[in-house]
Design a protein around this motif. Sequence first.
Motif, PDB file in Angstrom:
ATOM      1  N   ASP B 120       0.804  -1.223   0.000  1.00 25.20           N
ATOM      2  CA  ASP B 120       0.000   0.000   0.000  1.00 25.20           C
ATOM      3  C   ASP B 120       0.843   1.283   0.000  1.00 25.20           C
ATOM      4  N   PRO B 121       1.576   1.548  -1.080  1.00 24.49           N
ATOM      5  CA  PRO B 121       2.490   2.694  -1.105  1.00 24.49           C
ATOM      6  C   PRO B 121       1.791   4.042  -0.898  1.00 24.49           C
ATOM      7  N   ALA B 122       0.497   4.126  -1.234  1.00 25.09           N
ATOM      8  CA  ALA B 122      -0.194   5.404  -1.061  1.00 25.09           C
ATOM      9  C   ALA B 122      -0.805   5.524   0.334  1.00 25.09           C
ATOM     10  N   GLY B 123      -0.795   4.432   1.080  1.00 22.10           N
ATOM     11  CA  GLY B 123      -1.311   4.457   2.447  1.00 22.10           C
ATOM     12  C   GLY B 123      -2.788   4.748   2.557  1.00 22.10           C
ATOM     13  N   ILE B 124      -3.607   3.963   1.854  1.00 23.03           N
ATOM     14  CA  ILE B 124      -5.044   4.260   1.824  1.00 23.03           C
ATOM     15  C   ILE B 124      -5.864   3.314   2.698  1.00 23.03           C
ATOM     16  N   LYS B 125      -5.251   2.310   3.252  1.00 14.47           N
ATOM     17  CA  LYS B 125      -6.007   1.275   3.945  1.00 14.47           C
ATOM     18  C   LYS B 125      -6.890   1.878   5.036  1.00 14.47           C
ATOM     19  N   ALA B 132      -9.155   8.164   0.025  1.00 18.06           N
ATOM     20  CA  ALA B 132      -8.227   7.200  -0.579  1.00 18.06           C
ATOM     21  C   ALA B 132      -7.806   7.653  -1.971  1.00 18.06           C
ATOM     22  N   LEU B 133      -8.769   8.096  -2.757  1.00 17.98           N
ATOM     23  CA  LEU B 133      -8.440   8.545  -4.113  1.00 17.98           C
ATOM     24  C   LEU B 133      -7.518   9.765  -4.078  1.00 17.98           C
ATOM     25  N   ALA B 137      -3.840   9.845  -5.845  1.00 20.64           N
ATOM     26  CA  ALA B 137      -3.448  10.849  -6.819  1.00 20.64           C
ATOM     27  C   ALA B 137      -2.142  11.528  -6.395  1.00 20.64           C
ATOM     28  N   GLN B 138      -2.084  11.808  -5.101  1.00 12.75           N
ATOM     29  CA  GLN B 138      -0.881  12.466  -4.573  1.00 12.75           C
ATOM     30  C   GLN B 138       0.346  11.560  -4.748  1.00 12.75           C
ATOM     31  N   ALA B 221      -8.031  -5.918  -0.807  1.00  7.47           N
ATOM     32  CA  ALA B 221      -9.133  -4.951  -0.775  1.00  7.47           C
ATOM     33  C   ALA B 221      -8.802  -3.933   0.302  1.00  7.47           C
ATOM     34  N   LEU B 222      -8.378  -2.743  -0.090  1.00  3.44           N
ATOM     35  CA  LEU B 222      -7.886  -1.768   0.880  1.00  3.44           C
ATOM     36  C   LEU B 222      -8.992  -0.849   1.372  1.00  3.44           C
ATOM     37  N   VAL B 223      -9.939  -0.532   0.490  1.00  4.61           N
ATOM     38  CA  VAL B 223     -11.074   0.306   0.892  1.00  4.61           C
ATOM     39  C   VAL B 223     -12.349  -0.391   0.452  1.00  4.61           C
TER      40      VAL B 223
END
Lengths: 237, 330, 240
Positions: B120-125, B132-133, B137-138, B221-223
């Motif tokens: 999870d490199p974007a850290g959305i979990k 999350a989106l 994007a960031q 499934a993160l979100v």
Amino acid sequence: MIELRNIEKKYGETVALKKVSLRIERGEIFAVIGNSGAGKTTLLRILSMLETDFLGEYLFNGKDARERAEEVRGRITMVFQNPVMFKGSVFDNVAYGLRVRNVDSDEIEKKVEEMLKLFRLERFRDKSARKLSGGEKQRVAMARAFVIDADVYALDEPTANLDPENARIIEKTIKKIKERGKTIVLATHNLFQAKRLADRAAYIESGQIIETGESKELFENPKHPRTQNFIYGFDFF
Amino acid sequence: MKRLAIAIVTVLAILVLGVGYQYHIQSQHRVLTISTTTSLYDTGLLEEAIAPTFKEKYGIELHFIPKGTGAAIQDAKNGVSDAIMVHARSKELKFMEEGYGVNRKVFAYNFFVIVGPRDDPAGIKGLTPVDALKKIAQAGREGKAIWVSRDDGSGTNTKEIALWKMAGFDYSKIKNESWFVSTGTGMGATLNYANTKKAYTLSDTGTYLKFRKEGLIDLDALVDKGEELINVYAIILINPEKFDKDFEGAKLLVNWLTNEEGQRIIGEFGKNRFGKPLFYPIVDVLREKKEPYFSWIAKYGLIEDDGEVTECPEKFRYGKEMTFFEFEKQ
Amino acid sequence: MAWEYVVNGINGAIKLVVNGDPELVDIAIRSVKVSGIAAVLAAIIGVPVGVVLGLSRFKGRGLLKSIFNALLGIPTVVMGLILYLFLAPAGPLGFLGLLYTEMGISFGQMLLILPIVISFTVSSIESVEREIRDLALTLGANKIQIMFKIVEESLSGIVLSIIAAFNRAVAELGIALMVGGNIFVRGGGLNTRVLTTSIQMYVARGEIDYALALGTILIAIVFTITAISNYLQKKWVGYD
């Protein structure tokens, strides 16, 4: 029997025949001699009515041949220098000319057998014609023509590139066919062959008939310098 | 010549008989052609569970043509389908407004999930879908994450576009950014692609669970929580005044899908194989107003009509034999 | 990795065939049947057209030939899309009811492979035409007899064109997918799933092994048909 008057034939810009006039009599062997490219094949193709697009007059039995091309084709059969075989057996190949004439099968059987014997092809009867050697193919091509009861046979270099054995069989058969009263036009570059077989001969060069005469006379005593040149300079090999 | 003529006549006769026979066979079978979304199709629900039972019951063969919702609607506009099964409310509404579709019924729901690589490199979990989106994007712009979009006009794609909008992004603009990849294909192929690229994507639960369970993908499934992620499937019949299709047959299918047996089959499909169902029956939730799903479905799956919310606005209803859920607007 | 897949594919294919997987058998038979019918139809139309085109000389013949040659390479997806639009009930040929049927696929593939049959027939006629025409002519054959002889002599080329056409039909995806629709109902009588469409479906579903096994079977069918035709040609047409 055959009379050509001032025949001219062009393929595009190339002139193949120039003012060719000839008479060929019934029952003779008439040789057309000359180097390759001289116009022998074209001449034979016109005689056989495979070419109908030419200038000049061609009389067959005194009547215009082009007006009765189909009938003339039925009476003159040509044998090509390159013996193209139909698919199928030797028998099928030889029988073709009879089959298209709706000859009944017993008759075909009889006539083909006779021809195969004449050309010593009996043992190849059921073999694939395309698998034969060059000499054997040439014999099949001859048999395929002679089985037809035509009046004239036009033979284009029948023994070119053949071994002596095959050539001998073919020459022998040509004589036999003549004995049956058939007319034969023989195109050849082989002077000796012409001398051995022909009654009369014509020398052709660059699409022109240079000299015509009794073959003995023509070969032993050519009048025209170009004929002399050809005959005396004949390459024995 | 004679033999040739006989041969030709024989071949022609066989040909005519053959074509006649084929048409005869076709006329022997009653067939409903249903253009559908790939997310319904690829799970096997339609071919493995619905078609066999429906055939046994009514003797009607169901031919499912899997395409994205957009293409399925196009199929119907070409007069191919007897009904469509889709999941993109805005497109469904347009389809009915153009006069092609009538009698929309919702029959199942599940949830979209945002899936991605385990690390999870974007850290959305655990975030909300919108947050999350934003994070993705960031991270994407920093070169740390990739987003894969189906970009095929499907229902999932429609949902994705809406989610990006909620997150404050214009889909047609971010589409051109380097961290944003379009596949233009179905759900399964897109999941495979995301798996290979270790990327994030939006998927329907059904397809995701199937692929995950069969070990085809290694995405988590993160979100998977949030009302925005609800995914409502609807079936729409073809307006009989537009095309002369098997309207009666299609009605049978709708009624069966939304009755007890149909709903049970939908709810049970995949339970054994995946540990939980891939689709949830919708009728009981609406009838008993089970919260919170009822409100979510009302918000994202039903259509406003004159102060009410309903499956199918009154002007798009055809005939009188079908009933539709209608609720006071809350 | 890739080789592993190939080996697995062949293994999988053997297993499927040995176990006689009924779904597979059904799909494979349909592939052969649908494309076989397409090839037969293409032959019925294409061979006579090719023969006429090969034998006759008229204005525009060269243009016609180059059109058919150009059509040899028509992309199957484009063909499939055009056919879909024509065959859809709202399209001009919709009344035929061919969309999403086996017959529809056969019809579409027939159009696809017609140029193959025509072009190859023309060139095999042309390759024997001159020699055979002269020979048959001088042996006394009439026009019709000559025509038959030329066709007979070109027969192996013509048969080859039909086999090539079948192989293209059975291996194409665009038309089978867009006109056929990849329909499969267990026990259904109107299925349209063929090998190529199921391969793409299993790839889309991520079941690569199964897709490769089907691919192996498709290749095996193409090879087998070609080998059988070679054998039969030797046996029947013979002498060549």
